[in-house]
Design a protein around this motif. Sequence first.
Motif, short mmCIF file in Angstrom:
data_model
loop_
_atom_site.label_atom_id
_atom_site.label_comp_id
_atom_site.label_asym_id
_atom_site.label_seq_id
_atom_site.Cartn_x
_atom_site.Cartn_y
_atom_site.Cartn_z
N MET A 41 0.84 -1.21 0.00
CA MET A 41 0.00 0.00 0.00
C MET A 41 0.87 1.26 0.00
SD MET A 41 -3.17 -1.02 -0.05
CE MET A 41 -4.14 0.32 0.55
N ARG A 42 1.94 1.23 0.77
CA ARG A 42 2.85 2.39 0.79
C ARG A 42 3.56 2.55 -0.55
NH1 ARG A 42 5.99 2.73 6.37
NH2 ARG A 42 6.42 4.80 5.56
N ALA A 43 3.95 1.42 -1.16
CA ALA A 43 4.57 1.49 -2.48
C ALA A 43 3.57 2.03 -3.50
CB ALA A 43 5.06 0.10 -2.90
N ARG A 44 2.33 1.60 -3.39
CA ARG A 44 1.30 2.07 -4.31
C ARG A 44 1.13 3.58 -4.20
NH1 ARG A 44 -4.77 -0.23 -4.14
NH2 ARG A 44 -4.71 0.78 -2.12
N GLN A 45 1.15 4.11 -2.98
CA GLN A 45 1.04 5.56 -2.79
C GLN A 45 2.19 6.29 -3.47
OE1 GLN A 45 0.91 5.69 1.49
NE2 GLN A 45 -1.31 5.99 1.51
N LEU A 46 3.39 5.78 -3.31
CA LEU A 46 4.56 6.42 -3.92
C LEU A 46 4.48 6.38 -5.44
CD1 LEU A 46 7.35 5.05 -1.58
CD2 LEU A 46 6.71 7.45 -1.85
N PHE A 47 4.15 5.22 -6.00
CA PHE A 47 4.05 5.10 -7.45
C PHE A 47 2.93 5.98 -7.99
CE2 PHE A 47 6.11 0.72 -7.09
CZ PHE A 47 7.33 1.16 -7.58
N ALA A 48 1.83 6.07 -7.27
CA ALA A 48 0.72 6.92 -7.71
C ALA A 48 1.15 8.39 -7.72
CB ALA A 48 -0.50 6.72 -6.82
N ALA A 49 1.87 8.81 -6.71
CA ALA A 49 2.34 10.19 -6.62
C ALA A 49 3.28 10.54 -7.77
CB ALA A 49 3.02 10.44 -5.28
N MET A 50 4.00 9.53 -8.27
CA MET A 50 4.94 9.75 -9.38
C MET A 50 4.28 9.48 -10.74
SD MET A 50 8.44 8.03 -7.93
CE MET A 50 7.71 6.57 -7.20
N SER A 51 3.03 9.11 -10.73
CA SER A 51 2.32 8.74 -11.97
C SER A 51 3.04 7.62 -12.72
CB SER A 51 2.12 9.95 -12.88
OG SER A 51 1.34 10.92 -12.23
N ALA A 52 3.58 6.68 -11.97
CA ALA A 52 4.29 5.54 -12.55
C ALA A 52 3.27 4.43 -12.82
CB ALA A 52 5.39 5.06 -11.60
N LYS A 53 2.58 4.55 -13.94
CA LYS A 53 1.43 3.68 -14.23
C LYS A 53 1.79 2.21 -14.32
CE LYS A 53 -1.05 7.38 -16.48
NZ LYS A 53 -1.57 7.92 -17.71
N GLY A 54 2.90 1.87 -14.95
CA GLY A 54 3.29 0.47 -15.06
C GLY A 54 3.60 -0.14 -13.71
N ALA A 55 4.36 0.58 -12.91
CA ALA A 55 4.69 0.09 -11.56
C ALA A 55 3.46 0.02 -10.69
CB ALA A 55 5.75 0.98 -10.93
N LEU A 56 2.58 0.98 -10.85
CA LEU A 56 1.33 1.00 -10.08
C LEU A 56 0.48 -0.22 -10.44
CD1 LEU A 56 -0.33 2.60 -8.06
CD2 LEU A 56 -1.22 3.95 -9.95
N ALA A 57 0.40 -0.55 -11.70
CA ALA A 57 -0.36 -1.73 -12.13
C ALA A 57 0.25 -3.01 -11.55
CB ALA A 57 -0.41 -1.81 -13.65
N ARG A 58 1.57 -3.06 -11.51
CA ARG A 58 2.25 -4.24 -10.93
C ARG A 58 1.92 -4.40 -9.46
NH1 ARG A 58 7.43 -4.06 -8.91
NH2 ARG A 58 7.79 -2.14 -10.07
N VAL A 59 1.92 -3.28 -8.72
CA VAL A 59 1.59 -3.33 -7.30
C VAL A 59 0.13 -3.72 -7.10
CG1 VAL A 59 1.37 -1.96 -5.20
CG2 VAL A 59 3.41 -1.75 -6.60
N GLU A 60 -0.75 -3.19 -7.92
CA GLU A 60 -2.17 -3.56 -7.83
C GLU A 60 -2.33 -5.06 -8.03
OE1 GLU A 60 -4.71 -1.81 -6.92
OE2 GLU A 60 -3.85 0.20 -6.97
N ARG A 61 -1.60 -5.61 -8.98
CA ARG A 61 -1.66 -7.05 -9.23
C ARG A 61 -1.18 -7.83 -8.01
NH1 ARG A 61 0.42 -6.58 -13.83
NH2 ARG A 61 2.59 -6.88 -13.25
N GLU A 62 -0.11 -7.34 -7.39
CA GLU A 62 0.44 -8.04 -6.22
C GLU A 62 -0.48 -7.91 -5.01
OE1 GLU A 62 4.49 -8.31 -5.38
OE2 GLU A 62 5.11 -7.77 -7.41
N LEU A 63 -1.32 -6.90 -4.99
CA LEU A 63 -2.28 -6.75 -3.90
C LEU A 63 -3.50 -7.66 -4.08
CD1 LEU A 63 -2.20 -2.90 -3.34
CD2 LEU A 63 -1.82 -4.64 -1.58
N SER A 64 -3.65 -8.24 -5.25
CA SER A 64 -4.82 -9.08 -5.51
C SER A 64 -4.72 -10.37 -4.70
CB SER A 64 -4.93 -9.40 -7.00
OG SER A 64 -3.93 -10.33 -7.37
N PRO A 65 -5.86 -10.96 -4.37
CA PRO A 65 -5.88 -12.21 -3.60
C PRO A 65 -5.10 -13.35 -4.27
CG PRO A 65 -8.08 -11.28 -3.70
CD PRO A 65 -7.21 -10.47 -4.62
#
Length: 70
Positions: A41-65
């Motif tokens: 979640m903290r990584a997601r916040q950082l990537f979102a703040a940087m508009s790092a869409k690819g990295a953000l998508a990767r973190v979202e995937r890793e947050l999935s069940p």
Amino acid sequence: EEALALLEDLHMPVEVAEARVAFARALTELGEADAARAQLMRARQLFAAMSAKGALARVERELSPRFLPT
């Protein structure tokens, strides 16, 4: 945690976010899903703040069940 703090002190947000993802993976392997989720979640916040869409998508995937047990 200490290494993350050092990276934060050096103002290296990409490296901090990537380190949090790596830390989350290790925590997941150790069965610490809640702690891993917090790191992701903290990584997601950082990537979102940087508009790092690819990295953000990767973190979202890793947050999935599928990747992170609930």
